[in-house]
Scaffold this active site. Sequence first.
Site, short mmCIF file in Angstrom:
data_model
loop_
_atom_site.label_atom_id
_atom_site.label_comp_id
_atom_site.label_asym_id
_atom_site.label_seq_id
_atom_site.Cartn_x
_atom_site.Cartn_y
_atom_site.Cartn_z
N CYS A 190 70.50 5.16 -54.39
CA CYS A 190 69.29 4.11 -55.72
C CYS A 190 68.22 4.42 -55.46
O CYS A 190 68.05 5.20 -53.92
CB CYS A 190 69.95 2.78 -54.58
SG CYS A 190 68.33 1.47 -55.53
N CYS A 206 69.75 -3.94 -55.26
CA CYS A 206 68.50 -4.53 -55.70
C CYS A 206 68.00 -4.01 -57.73
O CYS A 206 67.26 -4.33 -58.14
CB CYS A 206 66.82 -3.65 -55.19
SG CYS A 206 67.24 -2.27 -55.98
N CYS A 214 72.22 -0.91 -58.62
CA CYS A 214 71.69 -0.87 -57.07
C CYS A 214 72.87 -1.84 -56.16
O CYS A 214 72.05 -3.48 -57.13
CB CYS A 214 71.13 -0.12 -56.49
SG CYS A 214 70.80 -0.65 -54.47
N LYS A 235 98.31 15.45 -27.12
CA LYS A 235 97.30 14.74 -28.18
C LYS A 235 98.94 13.76 -28.15
O LYS A 235 99.34 13.75 -29.26
CB LYS A 235 96.36 14.46 -28.91
CG LYS A 235 95.55 15.43 -28.59
CD LYS A 235 94.48 14.32 -27.82
CE LYS A 235 93.20 13.56 -28.20
NZ LYS A 235 92.63 14.61 -29.21
N LYS A 270 95.16 12.98 -19.74
CA LYS A 270 93.44 13.46 -20.51
C LYS A 270 93.10 11.19 -20.19
O LYS A 270 93.37 10.39 -21.59
CB LYS A 270 94.33 13.53 -21.56
CG LYS A 270 92.42 13.72 -22.37
CD LYS A 270 93.26 14.79 -23.55
CE LYS A 270 91.92 15.78 -24.11
NZ LYS A 270 90.74 13.93 -24.27
N TYR A 318 88.30 16.29 -12.39
CA TYR A 318 89.56 17.24 -12.60
C TYR A 318 89.07 18.74 -12.48
O TYR A 318 89.94 19.40 -12.89
CB TYR A 318 89.59 16.71 -14.30
CG TYR A 318 88.74 16.69 -15.04
CD1 TYR A 318 88.03 18.43 -15.82
CD2 TYR A 318 88.40 15.82 -16.03
CE1 TYR A 318 87.61 17.59 -16.25
CE2 TYR A 318 87.79 15.15 -16.77
CZ TYR A 318 87.26 16.57 -17.29
OH TYR A 318 86.45 16.57 -18.36
N CYS A 362 63.46 -0.45 -52.21
CA CYS A 362 65.28 -1.30 -52.04
C CYS A 362 65.01 -2.36 -51.10
O CYS A 362 64.89 -1.35 -50.23
CB CYS A 362 65.98 -0.47 -52.60
SG CYS A 362 67.49 -1.38 -52.45
N GLU A 392 97.73 16.57 -16.13
CA GLU A 392 97.41 15.55 -16.13
C GLU A 392 97.37 14.61 -16.69
O GLU A 392 96.81 15.09 -17.81
CB GLU A 392 95.64 16.29 -15.22
CG GLU A 392 95.42 17.29 -14.17
CD GLU A 392 94.54 18.00 -14.12
OE1 GLU A 392 93.56 17.54 -15.21
OE2 GLU A 392 93.91 19.00 -13.31
N ASP A 432 90.63 8.55 -21.36
CA ASP A 432 90.19 8.20 -22.57
C ASP A 432 88.56 8.49 -21.64
O ASP A 432 88.09 6.13 -22.08
CB ASP A 432 90.37 7.59 -23.16
CG ASP A 432 89.87 7.62 -24.06
OD1 ASP A 432 88.86 8.86 -24.87
OD2 ASP A 432 90.23 7.10 -25.51
S1 IVH Z 1 89.50 19.69 -18.73
C1 IVH Z 1 87.89 23.10 -19.85
N1 IVH Z 1 91.42 17.81 -17.44
O1 IVH Z 1 89.27 16.11 -22.48
C2 IVH Z 1 88.68 21.72 -19.49
N2 IVH Z 1 89.55 17.29 -19.23
O2 IVH Z 1 88.82 17.36 -24.85
C3 IVH Z 1 87.81 21.30 -19.88
N3 IVH Z 1 89.14 15.11 -20.51
O3 IVH Z 1 85.53 16.77 -22.57
C4 IVH Z 1 88.05 19.65 -19.76
N4 IVH Z 1 90.96 14.04 -18.57
O4 IVH Z 1 86.59 14.94 -21.35
C5 IVH Z 1 90.45 18.17 -18.79
N5 IVH Z 1 92.97 16.21 -16.83
C6 IVH Z 1 91.46 16.28 -17.82
C7 IVH Z 1 90.30 16.08 -19.25
C8 IVH Z 1 90.27 16.23 -19.83
C9 IVH Z 1 89.85 14.22 -19.81
C10 IVH Z 1 88.57 15.47 -21.55
C11 IVH Z 1 87.28 15.87 -20.82
C12 IVH Z 1 86.75 16.90 -22.02
C13 IVH Z 1 88.11 16.48 -22.52
C14 IVH Z 1 88.23 17.71 -23.92
#
Ligand code: IVH
Length: 688
Positions: free
Chosen positions: A439, A424, A421, A326, A125, A237, A444, A123, A127
């Site tokens: 300092c 001051c 510093c 990542k 990830k 998720y 200050c 899936e 942000d």
């Molecule tokens: S699963 C044990 N699925 O990533 C499973 N996390 O580094 C834990 N996140 O805190 C999370 N998309 O905030 C999962 N499809 C996804 C995700 C996801 C984003 C974030 C989530 C978690 C962090 C883990």
Amino acid sequence: MTQPSTSDTREYESARERVEELRTQIRYHDYRYYTLAEPEIGDSQYDAMMRELRAVEEQHPELITPDSPTQRVSGEPAEGFAVVEHREPMLSLSNVFDREELLAWQRRMTRLIEREDFTYVCEPKIDGLAISLVYRGGHFEYGATRGDGLRGEDITSNLRTIRSIPLVLQADPDSLPPAFEVRGEVYLSKEEFRRLNEQRAEAGEQLYMNPRNTAAGSLRQLDPRVTASRRLDVFIYQLGWVEGERPVASHSEAIAWLRSLGFTTNPLTETFNDVDRVATFCENWVERRDGLEYEIDGVVIKVDDLATQRALGVVGREPRWATAWKFPAEQAVTRLNAIQVSVGRTGVLTPFAVLEPVFVGGVTVSMATLHNLDHVRELDIRAGDDVIVQRAGDVIPQVVGPVLSRREGRDLPIFEMPETCPVCGTPVAHDEGEAAYYCPNRQCPTKLARLIEHFTSRYALDIEGFGEERSAMLVDRGFVTSLADLYDLPGKREQLLEVEGIGPKTVDAMFAELEKSKTQPLHRLLIALGIRHVGGETARALARHFGSMQALRDAAVEEIEAVDGIGPIVAEAVHDYLHDDEYAALIDALAERGLRMDEDIAARGGILEGETIVVTGSLDRWSRNEVEELIKSLGGKVTGSVSKKTSFVVAGEGGGSKRDKAETLGVELKDEAEFIALLEERGWSTDE
Ligand code: IVH
């Protein structure tokens, strides 16, 4: 009471039916729109239904229920957020950055349980921010932030404003487990982020940094109306804990089930049986990520089968059965124009990089912390270097190091800490063997300005209106020479009004905020003072144990050290602070100005600990919000619907259906007077 006429009754009945009908339809169309992304009707038709529902509810307020689609934004702004303990910790994920590391992850699993045929679900990830939602009886009960993974903040009112979070599930409640938790990620789409920033630019306001931070800030708004205006979204998720039987045997089944109930899950999820194909999928994402409507910082890979997940287990805070691929951090090269030094509230000098502004990882970076002298030396960066700047999905930009080939032939100076510093001019002090330079001047000006920022911050006394600029102004212009002077500002109203950009509204708001802060409990004051080593946990432990500033001041070092969770270094720092002449005088001065110097018994005893309480109808003494805050502050839990688990229902004027439900289930009802009597019996006093 007069008997309602037959026509009134008929009118009421048909209103009730219409309300039900409209709600069911709206929920269905929400589901088509948010969950399936296949709307059947246009916006104007949808809006017309909402308008009609609002109109009927206005005529018959008694028909309004908290889970009506019109009630997403409700309640008054909160004073703060209650803490929610997660029943099961919210874990984080291990990382892999390439194919090889992914294969190593798979081999580790194979070694552990002697299997190599795993099914993987991949899936995006997202942000954003992790959240936990609890549903009971098919209704959204409460939701929380991840926090530190064990405890988060109750942000139910804010989560309710997110339209893709269903308030009522698309299923017969009897077919569902009595209660369960789902987890997901709240985010702000790129488009919404742009829209908000355009608005801010028009209003001449400072722009938001990036979608993630904006989403985080929006979720932690005390006023749900503000959150609602930000149009956040969510992807669910994970299925968390389940009361009763878990209805699924794999992650993919869980996701399909959740989707059928009306949760929004990510449609870009794919399943593979071969880890090599997983790697290819992840590699391909690196190019596709920019085309998405929202920001992602990687791909999450999970072993599908729940029994296998259990067999693999968790190490530390990371499950072995999942990992995050990542994306490479975004980097850019720019000129380091100078290394400067800033002064913090404790006087510590921190070197930071002044950079030629550069766009990296979605934001423009012109400054970056360099932490301390040792760090600067280790990186060997010098003013005039071209440096690599990195912003990896997270917030704080980093200087990775110099591009040495570009230094050739230039004689750049090695960085030295200043001897005095920069603010001051006091000679800088340095403890042998420690990285920090500081300092030592207590007067200050920058130190004091930073201390005011800290003193007033949300985690300390929570006094709005004293940000960086305002604090610096107050110190620079001599309005404040000690923290206690803050409380004398109302006496300097005229002079304050002479300051450019400060109008009567602003000063009065500042004064009101200061006044309000006087009633904050002791632990917040202890945080606010900025005593070395004293953060939230320590402050709470001290306040809970000693109950009052006086008792804490009377305590010997050994007695402080005897408090659970407090070690010798912290105990000594606290004792030193309290027995320092100048700080003792500061505390006296604050007490003289009327600041509260004790902790409420709530935090000490928690007289409603373990009680689940429902409030219905209106009370004389408190607003709905106030009474809920009170219950939470006394350790109790407030829920929106009556169930067998409810300890008792506090019923004020009105409040029909919950009263009925309580009676049906045999749950005790207390009127306002009975509730107050109970609190008093348990030691609560009116001046709380
Ligand atoms: S699963 C044990 N699925 O990533 C499973 N996390 O580094 C834990 N996140 O805190 C999370 N998309 O905030 C999962 N499809 C996804 C995700 C996801 C984003 C974030 C989530 C978690 C962090 C883990």
